[in-house]
Design an enzyme around this catalytic site. Structure first.
Site, PDB file in Angstrom:
ATOM      1  N   ILE A 155     -32.875  89.248   8.275  1.00 20.95           N
ATOM      2  CA  ILE A 155     -33.469  90.476   7.526  1.00 20.95           C
ATOM      3  C   ILE A 155     -32.050  92.114   7.795  1.00 20.95           C
ATOM      4  CG2 ILE A 155     -35.214  92.330   7.581  1.00 20.95           C
ATOM      5  CD1 ILE A 155     -37.084  90.072   9.168  1.00 20.95           C
ATOM      6  N   ARG A 233     -41.132  95.246  15.097  1.00 21.57           N
ATOM      7  CA  ARG A 233     -41.471  95.712  16.480  1.00 21.57           C
ATOM      8  C   ARG A 233     -41.829  96.715  17.166  1.00 21.57           C
ATOM      9  NH1 ARG A 233     -43.134  92.202  13.948  1.00 21.57           N
ATOM     10  NH2 ARG A 233     -43.063  89.755  15.395  1.00 21.57           N
ATOM     11  N   ASP A 257     -43.623 100.813  10.291  1.00 20.12           N
ATOM     12  CA  ASP A 257     -44.515 100.143   9.958  1.00 20.12           C
ATOM     13  C   ASP A 257     -44.864  99.193  10.901  1.00 20.12           C
ATOM     14  OD1 ASP A 257     -45.772  98.572   7.483  1.00 20.12           O
ATOM     15  OD2 ASP A 257     -44.827  96.692   8.494  1.00 20.12           O
ATOM     16  N   GLU A 262     -50.083  99.100  18.215  1.00 18.06           N
ATOM     17  CA  GLU A 262     -51.060  98.632  16.801  1.00 18.06           C
ATOM     18  C   GLU A 262     -52.560  97.627  17.159  1.00 18.06           C
ATOM     19  OE1 GLU A 262     -48.545  95.200  14.690  1.00 18.06           O
ATOM     20  OE2 GLU A 262     -47.608  97.241  14.926  1.00 18.06           O
ATOM     21  N   HIS A 294     -48.276  97.842   9.112  1.00 13.20           N
ATOM     22  CA  HIS A 294     -47.358  96.472   8.994  1.00 13.20           C
ATOM     23  C   HIS A 294     -47.898  95.650   8.195  1.00 13.20           C
ATOM     24  CE1 HIS A 294     -46.149  93.674  12.926  1.00 13.20           C
ATOM     25  NE2 HIS A 294     -45.570  93.153  11.693  1.00 13.20           N
ATOM     26  N   PHE A 297     -44.416  92.351   5.081  1.00 19.68           N
ATOM     27  CA  PHE A 297     -44.136  91.468   5.253  1.00 19.68           C
ATOM     28  C   PHE A 297     -45.268  90.583   3.988  1.00 19.68           C
ATOM     29  CE2 PHE A 297     -47.888  91.415   7.059  1.00 19.68           C
ATOM     30  CZ  PHE A 297     -48.547  90.448   6.859  1.00 19.68           C
TER      31      PHE A 297
END
Length: 329
Positions: A155, A233, A257, A262, A294, A297
Site C-alpha cells: 500500500i 491503524r 480513516d 474506534e 474506516h 478498503f
C-alpha cells in the site's frame, strides 16, 4: 462448514453470498461485534469469522474453544485484535487475508490528502449554503513537496507512486527497504528526516513497536504545518498528542480513516445518540480535521477479494489442506 460471521455489514451481504456460491458453507451472519458479551452466539460453530474491531482476546478464545470453535478467520490483513498466543495454546488456528487490492487504501489516502490540503469538505459545505467565499480555503501545491511514507509495503509503495506522479519528493521509513520504492525516486532516511516532510502518511502495521508511533515527541520534530494522513491503524497515533499539535499549529491538519478507540464507534449509525468519547468529539470539531469511518478498503474489488480469500481459507481448513494464510504465534 457452519461459520459464525461477526460484524457483517449490510454492504457485505450480497458479495458474501456471491463468494459463497462455489464454497457452499453454512453462513450465519451477525451484525454485532464479537466480544465477551456475544461470544455465546458462536457456540457450536467450528469456524468463526471476525473483523478489525471484534474482541478476540484470551477470554473470548477460551469460550470459543470451549464451544467447539477450531478456526478464527479475520476478514482483514491486520490481526492485532486476536491474541495469537492464547489461540495457539487452545489449539485454535487463525487465518487472515494476506493480500487484497492495495490500490483501494492507497487511493483513499491520496483522496484524504487532497481533501485536507485543498479544504474540499469545507468548500462543499459552504456552497450548499450559498457561501461562495474563498476565505480560509487556501492549500499548497503538492509538486516539489516532501512526502514521508511510513511503511513501504504494497500500500505504501502504491501511495508513493501516486505521489511521485504529483511531482513530490519521497522519503521512506521502514525496517525493510524496498527496491521498488527507491526505483520511483524514494530515499530512506532515519528518524530525523521527518523534519523535512510536508506530508506524513502512515502505512505500517500496528505492533508493540509501532504503537503511538506518532506521539508528542515525534510531532514536536515535524515541520510546522505538516499534514498527517492515517489509513492504517488507529493505534499508530496518540490522538491526544495530535489534538495538542493541531491546537498549537505544529500540525497543519490531520485526516484519518482509523481511530484508536474506534471499536465502539465505527460501522454504526450514532447520529441520534450522544457520543461519550470526548476525544473524538474534540477531534471532529476542529476545522483542519477529516475523520472517515474506516472505509479506505471499501471498493468492490477489495471486498470481493477479502471475502473470497476468507471463505477459501475456511474451505482449506474443512478439507484438511494446508492453510496458506495461517498466522502462527
Amino acid at each position: 462448514m457452519r461459520i459464525a460471521m461477526f460484524s457483517v455489514q449490510r454492504y457485505e451481504r450480497v458479495l458474501l453470498d456471491e463468494a459463497n456460491l462455489h464454497h457452499g458453507h453454512d453462513l450465519v451472519s451477525f451484525d454485532t461485534l464479537l466480544g465477551p458479551e456475544t461470544v455465546s452466539l458462536a457456540a457450536g460453530f467450528p469456524a468463526v469469522s471476525v473483523f478489525v474491531n471484534d474482541i478476540v482476546d484470551a477470554n473470548v478464545l477460551k469460550h470459543l474453544a470451549g464451544g467447539g470453535t477450531k478456526l478464527v478467520a479475520t476478514r482483514s490483513t491486520g490481526f492485532n485484535q486476536i491474541d495469537l498466543q492464547a489461540a495457539g495454546q487452545l489449539g485454535v488456528k487463525v487465518v487472515r487475508v494476506t493480500d487484497y487490492s492495495p490500490n483501494s487504501v492507497a487511493e483513499f489516502a491520496v483522496g484524504l490528502l487532497l481533501a485536507l490540503n485543498r479544504k474540499i469538505p469545507r468548500a462543499y459545505n459552504r456552497t450548499r449554503e450559498g457561501n461562495f467565499s474563498l476565505d480560509g480555503l487556501m492549500g499548497f501545491d503538492l509538486a516539489n513537496r516532501t512526502v514521508a511514507v511510513i511503511g513501504t509495503g504494497k500500500i505504501g509503495r502504491i501511495f508513493a507512486r501516486i505521489m511521485a506522479g504529483f511531482g513530490c519528493n519521497l522519503i521512506g521509513f521502514d525496517v525493510h527497504r524496498s527496491p521498488e520504492f527507491e526505483e520511483i525516486g524514494g530515499r530512506y532516511v532515519d528518524a530525523s528526516g521527518i523534519e523535512d516532510a510536508d506530508v506524513i502518511s502512515l502505512h505500517c502495521p500496528l505492533t508493540p513497536d509501532t504503537y503511538h508511533l506518532v506521539n508528542a515527541q515525534t510531532l514536536a520534530r515535524t515541520k510546522k504545518g505538516a499534514l498527517l494522513i492515517n489509513t492504517s491503524r488507529g493505534g499508530l497515533v496518540d490522538t491526544e498528542a495530535a489534538i495538542e499539535a493541531l491546537k498549537s499549529g505544529q500540525l497543519g491538519g490531520i485526516a484519518i480513516d482509523v481511530y484508536e478507540q474506534e471499536a465502539g464507534l465505527f460501522f454504526r449509525d450514532l447520529s441520534s445518540t450522544v457520543i461519550p468519547d470526548d476525544v473524538i468529539q474534540r477531534l471532529v470539531s476542529l476545522p483542519n480535521v477529516i475523520v472517515t469511518g474506516h472505509q479506505a478498503f471499501l471498493t468492490r474489488e477489495a471486498l470481493s477479494t477479502i471475502l473470497e480469500t476468507t471463505l477459501a481459507s475456511i474451505s482449506d481448513f474443512a478439507a484438511g489442506r494446508p492453510l496458506m494464510n495461517e498466522i502462527k504465534p
